[in-house]
Design a protein around this motif. Structure first.
Motif, PDB file in Angstrom:
ATOM      1  N   ALA B  40      -3.781   4.661  10.244  1.00  0.00           N
ATOM      2  CA  ALA B  40      -2.140   5.213  11.414  1.00  0.00           C
ATOM      3  C   ALA B  40      -2.688   4.454  12.433  1.00  0.00           C
ATOM      4  O   ALA B  40      -1.902   3.450  12.719  1.00  0.00           O
ATOM      5  CB  ALA B  40      -2.171   6.790  11.853  1.00  0.00           C
ATOM      6  N   ARG B  41      -4.199   4.100  12.292  1.00  0.00           N
ATOM      7  CA  ARG B  41      -4.847   3.349  13.689  1.00  0.00           C
ATOM      8  C   ARG B  41      -4.262   1.958  13.200  1.00  0.00           C
ATOM      9  O   ARG B  41      -4.029   0.737  14.109  1.00  0.00           O
ATOM     10  CB  ARG B  41      -5.806   3.357  13.245  1.00  0.00           C
ATOM     11  N   GLN B  42      -4.707   1.517  12.156  1.00  0.00           N
ATOM     12  CA  GLN B  42      -4.276   0.087  11.869  1.00  0.00           C
ATOM     13  C   GLN B  42      -3.063  -0.213  11.957  1.00  0.00           C
ATOM     14  O   GLN B  42      -3.133  -1.283  12.756  1.00  0.00           O
ATOM     15  CB  GLN B  42      -4.858   0.193  10.213  1.00  0.00           C
ATOM     16  N   GLU B  43      -2.048   0.564  11.613  1.00  0.00           N
ATOM     17  CA  GLU B  43      -0.224  -0.130  11.234  1.00  0.00           C
ATOM     18  C   GLU B  43       0.239   0.443  11.897  1.00  0.00           C
ATOM     19  O   GLU B  43       1.407  -0.271  12.796  1.00  0.00           O
ATOM     20  CB  GLU B  43       0.572   0.402  10.034  1.00  0.00           C
ATOM     21  N   MET B  44      -0.635   1.276  13.243  1.00  0.00           N
ATOM     22  CA  MET B  44       1.249   1.478  14.093  1.00  0.00           C
ATOM     23  C   MET B  44       1.695   2.115  14.153  1.00  0.00           C
ATOM     24  O   MET B  44       2.282   1.775  14.235  1.00  0.00           O
ATOM     25  CB  MET B  44       0.765   1.195  15.745  1.00  0.00           C
ATOM     26  N   PRO B  45       2.526   3.595  13.005  1.00  0.00           N
ATOM     27  CA  PRO B  45       3.430   3.277  11.840  1.00  0.00           C
ATOM     28  C   PRO B  45       4.337   4.188  12.992  1.00  0.00           C
ATOM     29  O   PRO B  45       3.822   4.787  14.007  1.00  0.00           O
ATOM     30  CB  PRO B  45       3.329   4.183  11.205  1.00  0.00           C
ATOM     31  N   ASP B  46       5.552   3.897  12.736  1.00  0.00           N
ATOM     32  CA  ASP B  46       7.070   4.867  13.443  1.00  0.00           C
ATOM     33  C   ASP B  46       6.974   5.443  13.237  1.00  0.00           C
ATOM     34  O   ASP B  46       7.075   6.770  14.382  1.00  0.00           O
ATOM     35  CB  ASP B  46       8.140   3.730  13.043  1.00  0.00           C
ATOM     36  N   LEU B  47       6.733   6.427  11.873  1.00  0.00           N
ATOM     37  CA  LEU B  47       6.594   7.399  11.678  1.00  0.00           C
ATOM     38  C   LEU B  47       5.691   7.769  10.991  1.00  0.00           C
ATOM     39  O   LEU B  47       5.261   6.839   9.720  1.00  0.00           O
ATOM     40  CB  LEU B  47       8.101   7.453  11.099  1.00  0.00           C
ATOM     41  N   ILE B  48       4.929   9.087  10.542  1.00  0.00           N
ATOM     42  CA  ILE B  48       4.194   9.174   9.362  1.00  0.00           C
ATOM     43  C   ILE B  48       4.749  10.744   8.834  1.00  0.00           C
ATOM     44  O   ILE B  48       4.773  11.544   9.422  1.00  0.00           O
ATOM     45  CB  ILE B  48       2.363   9.499  10.774  1.00  0.00           C
ATOM     46  N   LEU B  49       5.053  10.617   7.404  1.00  0.00           N
ATOM     47  CA  LEU B  49       5.008  12.106   6.764  1.00  0.00           C
ATOM     48  C   LEU B  49       3.371  11.993   5.825  1.00  0.00           C
ATOM     49  O   LEU B  49       3.074  11.243   5.751  1.00  0.00           O
ATOM     50  CB  LEU B  49       5.891  11.366   5.732  1.00  0.00           C
ATOM     51  N   LEU B  50       3.276  13.395   6.232  1.00  0.00           N
ATOM     52  CA  LEU B  50       1.613  14.162   6.063  1.00  0.00           C
ATOM     53  C   LEU B  50       1.560  15.045   5.130  1.00  0.00           C
ATOM     54  O   LEU B  50       2.552  16.236   5.353  1.00  0.00           O
ATOM     55  CB  LEU B  50       1.404  14.553   7.602  1.00  0.00           C
ATOM     56  N   ASP B  51       1.051  15.227   4.379  1.00  0.00           N
ATOM     57  CA  ASP B  51       0.320  16.135   3.305  1.00  0.00           C
ATOM     58  C   ASP B  51      -0.266  17.195   3.864  1.00  0.00           C
ATOM     59  O   ASP B  51      -1.056  16.424   4.972  1.00  0.00           O
ATOM     60  CB  ASP B  51       0.611  15.886   2.046  1.00  0.00           C
ATOM     61  N   ILE B  52      -0.648  18.289   3.836  1.00  0.00           N
ATOM     62  CA  ILE B  52      -1.368  19.238   4.271  1.00  0.00           C
ATOM     63  C   ILE B  52      -2.501  19.524   2.921  1.00  0.00           C
ATOM     64  O   ILE B  52      -3.235  19.245   3.554  1.00  0.00           O
ATOM     65  CB  ILE B  52      -0.440  20.953   4.714  1.00  0.00           C
ATOM     66  N   MET B  53      -1.961  20.125   2.086  1.00  0.00           N
ATOM     67  CA  MET B  53      -2.921  20.562   1.526  1.00  0.00           C
ATOM     68  C   MET B  53      -3.615  19.106   0.301  1.00  0.00           C
ATOM     69  O   MET B  53      -3.625  18.340  -0.099  1.00  0.00           O
ATOM     70  CB  MET B  53      -3.013  21.427   0.182  1.00  0.00           C
ATOM     71  N   MET B  54      -4.822  18.528   1.367  1.00  0.00           N
ATOM     72  CA  MET B  54      -5.704  17.520   1.098  1.00  0.00           C
ATOM     73  C   MET B  54      -6.724  17.152   1.062  1.00  0.00           C
ATOM     74  O   MET B  54      -7.497  18.033   2.010  1.00  0.00           O
ATOM     75  CB  MET B  54      -4.727  15.845   1.566  1.00  0.00           C
ATOM     76  N   PRO B  55      -8.064  16.545   0.108  1.00  0.00           N
ATOM     77  CA  PRO B  55      -9.155  16.833   0.228  1.00  0.00           C
ATOM     78  C   PRO B  55      -9.695  16.152   0.777  1.00  0.00           C
ATOM     79  O   PRO B  55      -9.185  15.183   1.661  1.00  0.00           O
ATOM     80  CB  PRO B  55      -9.582  15.958  -1.367  1.00  0.00           C
ATOM     81  N   GLU B  56     -10.865  15.462   1.008  1.00  0.00           N
ATOM     82  CA  GLU B  56     -11.706  15.215   2.670  1.00  0.00           C
ATOM     83  C   GLU B  56     -11.554  15.727   4.308  1.00  0.00           C
ATOM     84  O   GLU B  56     -12.167  16.458   4.628  1.00  0.00           O
ATOM     85  CB  GLU B  56     -11.324  13.410   2.695  1.00  0.00           C
ATOM     86  N   MET B  57     -10.223  15.789   4.577  1.00  0.00           N
ATOM     87  CA  MET B  57      -9.293  15.836   5.682  1.00  0.00           C
ATOM     88  C   MET B  57      -7.954  16.429   5.438  1.00  0.00           C
ATOM     89  O   MET B  57      -7.307  15.733   4.524  1.00  0.00           O
ATOM     90  CB  MET B  57      -9.343  14.472   6.349  1.00  0.00           C
ATOM     91  N   ASP B  58      -7.810  17.899   5.729  1.00  0.00           N
ATOM     92  CA  ASP B  58      -6.954  18.047   5.877  1.00  0.00           C
ATOM     93  C   ASP B  58      -5.703  17.570   6.527  1.00  0.00           C
ATOM     94  O   ASP B  58      -6.052  17.330   7.547  1.00  0.00           O
ATOM     95  CB  ASP B  58      -6.798  19.852   5.041  1.00  0.00           C
ATOM     96  N   GLY B  59      -4.141  17.417   6.361  1.00  0.00           N
ATOM     97  CA  GLY B  59      -3.091  16.840   6.769  1.00  0.00           C
ATOM     98  C   GLY B  59      -3.104  17.951   8.893  1.00  0.00           C
ATOM     99  O   GLY B  59      -2.682  17.335   9.221  1.00  0.00           O
ATOM    100  N   LEU B  60      -3.352  19.133   9.086  1.00  0.00           N
ATOM    101  CA  LEU B  60      -3.519  20.047   9.234  1.00  0.00           C
ATOM    102  C   LEU B  60      -4.401  19.161  10.719  1.00  0.00           C
ATOM    103  O   LEU B  60      -4.004  19.045  11.594  1.00  0.00           O
ATOM    104  CB  LEU B  60      -3.678  20.888   9.482  1.00  0.00           C
ATOM    105  N   GLU B  61      -5.659  18.759  10.307  1.00  0.00           N
ATOM    106  CA  GLU B  61      -6.603  18.248  10.711  1.00  0.00           C
ATOM    107  C   GLU B  61      -6.799  16.791  11.336  1.00  0.00           C
ATOM    108  O   GLU B  61      -6.490  16.065  12.590  1.00  0.00           O
ATOM    109  CB  GLU B  61      -8.233  17.735   9.977  1.00  0.00           C
ATOM    110  N   VAL B  62      -5.884  16.095  10.407  1.00  0.00           N
ATOM    111  CA  VAL B  62      -4.938  14.473  10.428  1.00  0.00           C
ATOM    112  C   VAL B  62      -4.250  14.162  11.798  1.00  0.00           C
ATOM    113  O   VAL B  62      -4.370  13.794  12.190  1.00  0.00           O
ATOM    114  CB  VAL B  62      -4.597  14.151   9.528  1.00  0.00           C
ATOM    115  N   CYS B  63      -3.223  15.312  11.856  1.00  0.00           N
ATOM    116  CA  CYS B  63      -2.435  15.804  12.638  1.00  0.00           C
ATOM    117  C   CYS B  63      -2.502  15.560  14.336  1.00  0.00           C
ATOM    118  O   CYS B  63      -2.100  15.258  14.870  1.00  0.00           O
ATOM    119  CB  CYS B  63      -1.013  17.116  12.025  1.00  0.00           C
ATOM    120  N   SER B  64      -3.970  17.053  13.684  1.00  0.00           N
ATOM    121  CA  SER B  64      -4.334  16.721  15.618  1.00  0.00           C
ATOM    122  C   SER B  64      -5.057  16.143  15.800  1.00  0.00           C
ATOM    123  O   SER B  64      -5.162  16.324  17.275  1.00  0.00           O
ATOM    124  CB  SER B  64      -4.572  18.231  15.502  1.00  0.00           C
ATOM    125  N   ARG B  65      -5.467  15.461  15.355  1.00  0.00           N
ATOM    126  CA  ARG B  65      -6.660  14.305  15.182  1.00  0.00           C
ATOM    127  C   ARG B  65      -5.203  12.791  16.091  1.00  0.00           C
ATOM    128  O   ARG B  65      -5.998  12.558  17.133  1.00  0.00           O
ATOM    129  CB  ARG B  65      -7.467  13.653  14.611  1.00  0.00           C
TER     130      ARG B  65
END
Lengths: 1267, 126
Positions: B40-65
């Protein structure tokens, strides 16, 4: 405008088609062409055409006219017939359907058009007419006003519902009848002639029942077919008229009130004025009676009505004859009258509301309604005026009632006014009364006329007051009187001083001459001299003087001796009888003192008393013994009276003496007898009372005074019944007919009665009566004994006996030899013996065998009873039927008056029940204790003060309270380890009950407790406490949470492959132009994801089966080695594909385990497939099977990527999947958790040793199967 | 439009990518939360489609960050998750998500939603 819709019914198709075309040209819509009758009916019903053109002759069974009739009647559709022939028969048949016309075939176009157009025009017009008529008719019918239409021949043509309702006739009765029947005063002809609307006419309508109903009529006239009709519209205005009448009536009343007020307030004689007022009011209100009642109190102090004034019309009888109304108490006679009137409200009643008593009172008075209006005098309710209606019930309108109130107010004011005047007059009257009531006649005369004389004056003369008015004063003198009058006159004329006080003679009306004493004075009366004379009738005094003359002669001849002395006791006169008795000559005694003749035989005190009495001018009566001249002694009854002069000074004494010697001797004898009797009666302890024939007490001895309280002087001569006999006996005995003799059955015997003493208390007495005749009359002697003490004692004994008999304890009295002399009812009941079986028997009868042998016990009972006065304790007794039962016995001694014991009393109570109960109580307490301490829930019981009184170990454990408490600690001491010090529970203490209150224990472990609280009450239902049940729900909650997690995980895991499956298939379907390659790839994905989904479902099902323990393992002894061998065989090809070394090592002679075969396959296969999944190509997998102590150990070690330390714990959780970036590893995340569950069910376990990027070792331990 | 798709499931990534590319979007992929954040940081997309249940960092965490980062907070984030309970939705919006699409989803619908929502968001900002 919509097209008119026409249905053609014609079996000749050509004609029909032609007709259709023609009609459509005209602008009509042809719905259909039908060729037979049946279809025509059907179509007409469905389409509802505006018109049917119907051929009369049709094919099929039904002819046209028949079909037309049905269509017309069923659907109301108009018909025009088409017919080829116009013979009569056809037409007649067709007529049944009321056709609008006929078209004869062949018809011309013009004719057709005209007929149909005419038809529709007619239809339209009829519809309009129908609507307008309907509107008018409904107006006519529904109007509230009556409508009638009258024909020229004066008969009613029509009448609407309102007119029927108003007139009470039916429609039939009205229509066709002459209008005069209901409107007799209306002249229709005159109205007709007027021929224009005039103002409204007020008249009346005569109803069927003969009532005259006030109505208001308006009318209109119309012509129809040369006939002239009159329509009358009338309205019931009776109510309006009634209101007018009421107002008129009110005005009339008020007008009359004005007249009455004038009359009443100016009148001298209020009664006459009231009579007149009532008459006026009666006439003004056209009531039948108008009357006035005053409130009076009767001797019973009840408020009564009392008729004062009344007017009654000629047609009714007046109240005056009704005796009941003289003084009739309000209460209980006239319902609500007192209540209403006393509140200054108007009382109104109609005859059919009269109750029984009212009907009695007003019987014969024909009252239909009465209204009573209270009269208030000086703010106090004084009475009422009333108005009766005797011919009809009259409802008084409020306006009229108000007017009547004004009337009553006027009367009240008049009475008040009158009372005030009376007050003034009273003071005047007082003097008049004084003058009239003095005993002397008073007369004032002037110029020979009486100006004033009092009643007494007239009385003396025997005239009435009025008669004297017109009498010449000379007429009251007798001849002698006139002479004196003339004489005095002459003397006065001569200038002589004439005495003001003189005697003269009057002549009474009846001609009798009377002696008159006159005291005259000249007074000034209205400026002129008048004579004021006080006259007194002294005729009798004169006669008295004459009498004295006669008397003195009588004294001379009297049989009593008479002595007259002067005030110094000097004898001045003796009569002949004196000399006769005493033997002294007149001359011997005259001038001598009385003392000279004293006999010396009378006590000195007697003379002293005699003198003191007569000196004071009082009469002395007494008996004296005197001596005769020759010395003989004789008894005399003496009475001495003083003689006074005019000034009242005592000048002489008269002594009248009778010789009573003989009488005296008899008396002496009697007195001696009586003395003797009296001394007997006086000393008697019993009251002796004698009553005479009039029930008056004649004799009363000192004991009577002692018993009954009355002193002799208080009671003698008083009525025996009134004072001494209680009311209940008075009824027994007819006092009125008491003749001094009691009933024969009462005589002689002794009775117990009650008498009243002086204080009015009832005292029990024993009395005997004896009656005897004395001088022809019956007298009764009652000998009375006060038995109140005896009664009291008797009562006490009765009470005790009753008490002993009725108490539930078995009571026995035994003599000193232990033999029964008395037992009570309860004893008999308890022991089962009858009284006869017990009395006289030894007490051993009821002792149990064991007790009889217990000499120590028997001795102690005996000793304690005799020496200490009683023994108490529990013993065993035996009933008649042999049953032995426990008894609480207490004994005591009974003494005689001298204080020696004569018997012992035993009170025994059967305590079998109590024993049982005690046992039960103990058992149930034990039971409860066991329950309390063994139940899995914590229990805490609080008393009303919030102190813990009961708790179990579980409660301590759950709340983490280390030690037991000594006393009763407060509840908060139990809550020290809970969240917020048990705030949640403490704040709910006041609640009656609650359940599942969450209490969280924070130390040492987090624990959730559910607390259920309820209030309990003691047996006495007083002090309430609380019971808390504590349940540890930590596990339950954890399981709940896990369940929820599981469900959400499963759904998530299921959705993931589903998303791929759906998405790709959707994509394939969506994108038409897709390369076969891509398509194939996508289908492969769909296939793989479907497999994943299937596997997932399989795993989920198996884990939930294991968890819910629905899976049943078939435990058998098996060699795990065999299972492993099979699995390795299956997986070897896969391993080889990935170039992985799969090695298997095992110990020799491995023991068996007890396990389910399939479950073991699952364990082995899962572990092997995991190892293969996570091991990179060219890696190695070691499978080992070992025997260590009591366990079989199965190990799978790989050289895979290993598991990071932090993940090692999680891998056994459901749906946890090892994730490596850049690697897609298939799996459900359930494999390890299934293994774990299976092993747990087999009492085995699984451990993991792993290092990241080096490899993992899974180690399964299962217990060795021992036979 | 440049769209970043973050999902740990390879097949889902593939699916979304294929369809969005067909719709004419440029698609960037990330396998887990951490990578998603970096991309996201690199590409600066127009839209992000984000799964929630993921290893490493879940989608909610990604979203709030992402939503806390001033540079990227304006990028709309559509959650794409198999978790469909009310609580999950609340958590997502709490974390700052702009939309929430539950799996399994209809591919056509996904395209439509993206178009419609993007239009709405643009209207809002302008």
């Amino acid at each position: 405008m919509t097209k008119k819709r026409i249905l053609i019914v014609e079996d000749e198709r050509i004609i029909a088609e032609d007709l259709k075309m023609t009609l459509e040209n005209f602008g009509y819509e042809v719905i259909d062409i039908i060729s037979n009758g049946e279809d025509a009916i059907k179509t007409a019903g469905e389409t509802r055409p505006d018109l049917v053109l119907m051929d009369i002759v049709l094919e099929g069974k039904m002819c046209g006219s028949e079909a037309a009739e049905i269509i017309h009647h069923e659907f109301g559709t108009p018909i025009i017939f088409l017919t080829a022939y116009a013979d009569e028969n056809t037409i007649t048949m067709a007529k049944a359907s009321e056709p609008y016309g006929y078209l004869i075939k062949p018809f011309e176009e013009r004719e057709l058009k005209a007929t149909i157009e005419m038809f529709f025009y007619k239809i339209d017009l009829e519809k309009k007419l129908a609507i307008s008529e309907y509107r008018l008719r409904s107006l006519f019918e529904k109007a509230n006003d009556g409508f009638i239409i009258i024909r020229e021949d004066d008969q009613i043509l029509e009448a609407n519902i309102a007119s029927i309702t108003i007139s009470e006739y039916s429609q039939k009765e009205l229509v066709g009848s002459p209008y005069k029947k209901i409107l007799p005063e209306i002249n229709i002809h005159r109205l007709r002639e007027l021929d224009k609307k005039t103002t409204l006419i007020e008249t009346y309508l005569l109803t069927k029942s003969g009532r005259r109903l006030d109505i208001e009529i308006s009318y209109s006239i119309y012509w129809f077919e040369k006939e002239k009709f009159v329509m009358l519209i009338f309205r019931d205005i009776s109510e309006r008229i009634q209101t007018q009448n009421i107002l008129k009536s009110r005005d009339k009343i008020l007008e009359t009130v004005g007249k009455i007020a004038e009359r009443l307030l100016s009148s001298e004689n209020i009664n006459t004025a009231l009579d007149e007022s009532l008459q006026w009011m009666g006439k003004a209100t056209s009531a039948d009676r108008c009357y006035l009642f005053k409130n009076v109190y009767n001797p019973y102090n009840e408020l009564c009505i009392s008729l004062r004034n009344e007017w009654a019309s000629d047609s009714v009888t007046s109240h005056v004859k009704n005796n009941l109304l003289k003084e009739l108490p309000y209460q209980g006679n006239i319902d609500n009258a007192l209540q209403t009137l006393s509140q200054h409200k108007v009382f109104f009643k109609v005859a059919h509301d009269f109750n029984e008593s009212e009907r009695v009172i007003f019987e014969g008075e024909n009252i239909q309604s009465l209204i009573w209006v209270p009269i208030i005098v000086d703010k106090v309710w004084w009475g009422f005026i009333g108005l009766d209606e005797c011919h009809q019930e009259r409802m008084w309108a409020p306006a009229e009632i108000e007017a009547l109130k004004v009337f009553a107010q006027t009367i009240g004011a008049a009475i008040q006014n009158y009372n005030a005047r009376i007050e003034i007059q009273k003071s005047e009257d007082k003097y008049k009364l004084l003058v009239n009531s003095i005993n002397d006649g008073i007369v004032i005369s002037q110029n020979g006329e009486f100006i004033f004389y009092n009643t007494r004056f007239a009385e003396i003369l025997g005239y009435t007051l009025d008669e004297l008015k017109n009498i010449n004063y000379r007429k009251i003198y007798s001849k002698r009187g006139l002479k004196i009058l003339m004489d005095r006159y002459e003397r006065r004329q001569l200038g002589e001083d004439v005495s003001n006080h003189y005697e003269t003679y009057f002549l009474k009306k009846n001609g009798e001459e009377i002696d008159i004493d006159v005291n005259v004075a000249i007074i000034d009366f209205e400026g002129n001299p008048a004579s004021f004379a006080v006259i007194r009738d002294i005729t009798q005094e004169k006669a008295a003087i004459n009498e004295i003359l006669k008397l003195s002669r009588a004294i001379e001849q009297s049989s009593s001796s008479i002595i007259i002395t002067n005030n110094e006791s000097m004898i001045e006169y003796v009569n002949p009888r004196f000399t006769e008795i005493t033997g002294y000559e007149k001359e011997e005694v005259l001038g001598k003192k009385m003392s000279a003749f004293k006999s010396g035989m009378n006590p000195q005190e007697k003379y002293k008393e005699l003198w003191e009495t007569i000196k004071q001018g009082e009469n002395w009566y007494g008996e004296l013994r005197n001596k005769k001249k020759e010395g003989g002694v004789y008894w005399e009854k003496v009475s001495i009276s003083a003689i006074r002069d005019n000034e009242g000074v005592i000048t002489h004494y008269v002594a009248i003496r009778d010789d009573i010697t003989e009488q005296k001797q008899r008396e002496q004898q009697l007195r001696e007898n009586e003395e003797m009797l009296r001394s007997i009666t006086d000393s008697a302890n019993d009251a002796i009372v004698m009553v005479d024939c009039n029930a008056l007490v004649r004799f009363w001895n000192p004991s009577a005074e002692k018993i009954l309280g009355f002193k002799e002087q208080e009671i003698l001569g008083k009525n025996f019944f009134d004072l001494l006999v209680p009311d209940e006996y008075k009824k027994m005995y007819d006092i009125q007919s008491f003749h001094g003799k009691f009933l024969d059955e009462l005589l002689g015997s002794v009775f117990e009665f009650y008498a009243l003493n002086k204080k009015g208390e009832k005292i029990p007495i024993e009395v005997s009566f004896s009656s005897f005749r004395l001088q022809g009359y019956w007298n009764t002697i009652a000998i009375i004994r006060d038995i109140s003490e005896r009664k009291k004692a008797e009562q006490e004994i009765n009470l005790l006996a009753h008490a002993i008999k009725s108490i539930s304890e078995a009571i026995s009295v035994t003599d000193l030899e232990d033999r029964f002399i008395f037992v009570n009812k309860a004893f008999i009941k308890t022991y089962g013996y009858s009284r006869e079986e017990v009395i006289g028997k030894h007490i051993n009868l009821i002792r149990s065998e064991e007790m009889s042998k217990d000499t120590a016990l028997l001795e102690s009972i005996r000793r304690d009873t005799l020496e200490r006065g009683g023994w108490q304790g529990e013993i065993y007794n035996q009933r008649k039927d042999g049953t032995v039962f426990p008894v609480m016995l207490s004994t005591s001694l009974l003494y005689n008056e001298k204080g020696t014991p004569i018997a012992s009393i035993g009170v025994a109570r059967d305590i079998t029940d109590r024993k049982e109960w005690e046992k039960e109580l103990y058992q149930s307490r034990e039971r409860l204790n066991i329950i309390l301490h063994s139940i899995g829930n914590g229990v805490i019981v609080l008393d009303a003060l919030g102190k813990v009184i009961i708790y179990n170990d579980k409660a301590l454990e759950l709340l983490n309270i280390p030690t037991s408490f000594k006393n009763h600690p407060p509840i908060k001491d139990f809550l020290i380890h809970t969240e917020h010090q048990g705030e949640a529970l403490l704040s709910s203490l006041s609640k009656e009950s609650f359940s599942n209150l969450e209490l969280i224990v924070t130390e040492p472990d987090y624990r959730i407790l559910y607390v259920t609280g309820s209030t309990f009450q003691d047996v006495d239902r007083k002090s309430a406490g609380k019971v808390f049940i504590l349940r540890d729900v930590t596990k339950e909650r954890e399981i709940d949470r896990m369940k929820t997690d599981f469900v959400s995980s499963v759904s998530h895991e299921l959705r993931t492959p589903l998303t791929a499956i759906m998405g790709f298939s959707n994509t394939i379907l969506r994108k038409e132009s897709m390369s076969e390659e891509t398509k194939h790839e996508f289908i492969e994905i769909i296939y793989n994801e479907s497999k994943r989904l299937a596997r997932l479902i399989e795993d989920v099902l198996s884990i939930s089966k294991i968890e819910s323990e629905k899976i049943t393992y078939e435990m058998e002894a098996l060699n795990l080695d065999e299972v492993i061998q099979d699995a390795i065989t299956i997986y070897r090809p896969q391993a080889e594909d990935k170039q992985i070394d799969l090695l298997y090592q095992k110990d020799e002679a491995l023991p068996q385990i007890l396990a389910d075969h399939d479950a073991m396959i699952q364990v082995v296969v899962n572990l092997l497939s995991n190892a293969l999944k996570f091991t990179l190509p060219k890696g190695k997998i070691d499978v080992r099977l070992k025997h260590e102590g009591n366990y079989i150990i199965f190990e799978v070690e790989d050289t895979g990527m290993g598991i990071p330390k932090r993940e090692q714990e999680k891998i056994f959780q459901k749906f946890y999947r090892i994730h490596r970036p850049g690697m897609q590893i298939q799996g459900t995340g359930l494999g390890l958790s299934i293994i774990k569950e299976i092993l747990e069910k087999h009492n085995g376990k699984i451990d993991v040793i792993s290092e990241e990027n080096k490899g993992s070792l899974f180690r399964v331990s299962l217990p060795v199967f021992k036979m | 439009m440049k769209i970043l798709v973050v999902d740990d499931e390879e097949n889902i990534r593939k699916l979304v990518q294929y369809n969005l590319v067909l719709d004419g979007h440029e698609v960037i992929l990330a396998e887990d939360g951490k990578e998603g954040l970096e991309k996201a940081r690199q590409e600066m997309p127009d839209l992000i489609l984000l799964d929630i249940m993921m290893p490493e960092m879940d989608g909610l965490e990604v979203c709030s960050r992402l939503k806390k980062d001033p540079e990227m907070r304006d990028i709309p984030i559509f959650m794409l998750s198999a978790k469909g309970q009310m609580k999950d939705l609340e958590d997502a919006f709490e974390a700052g998500a702009d939309n929430y699409i539950t799996k399994p989803f209809d591919v056509d619908k996904l395209s439509e939603i993206i178009q419609f929502k993007m239009k709405k968001l643009q209207e809002k900002t302008t």
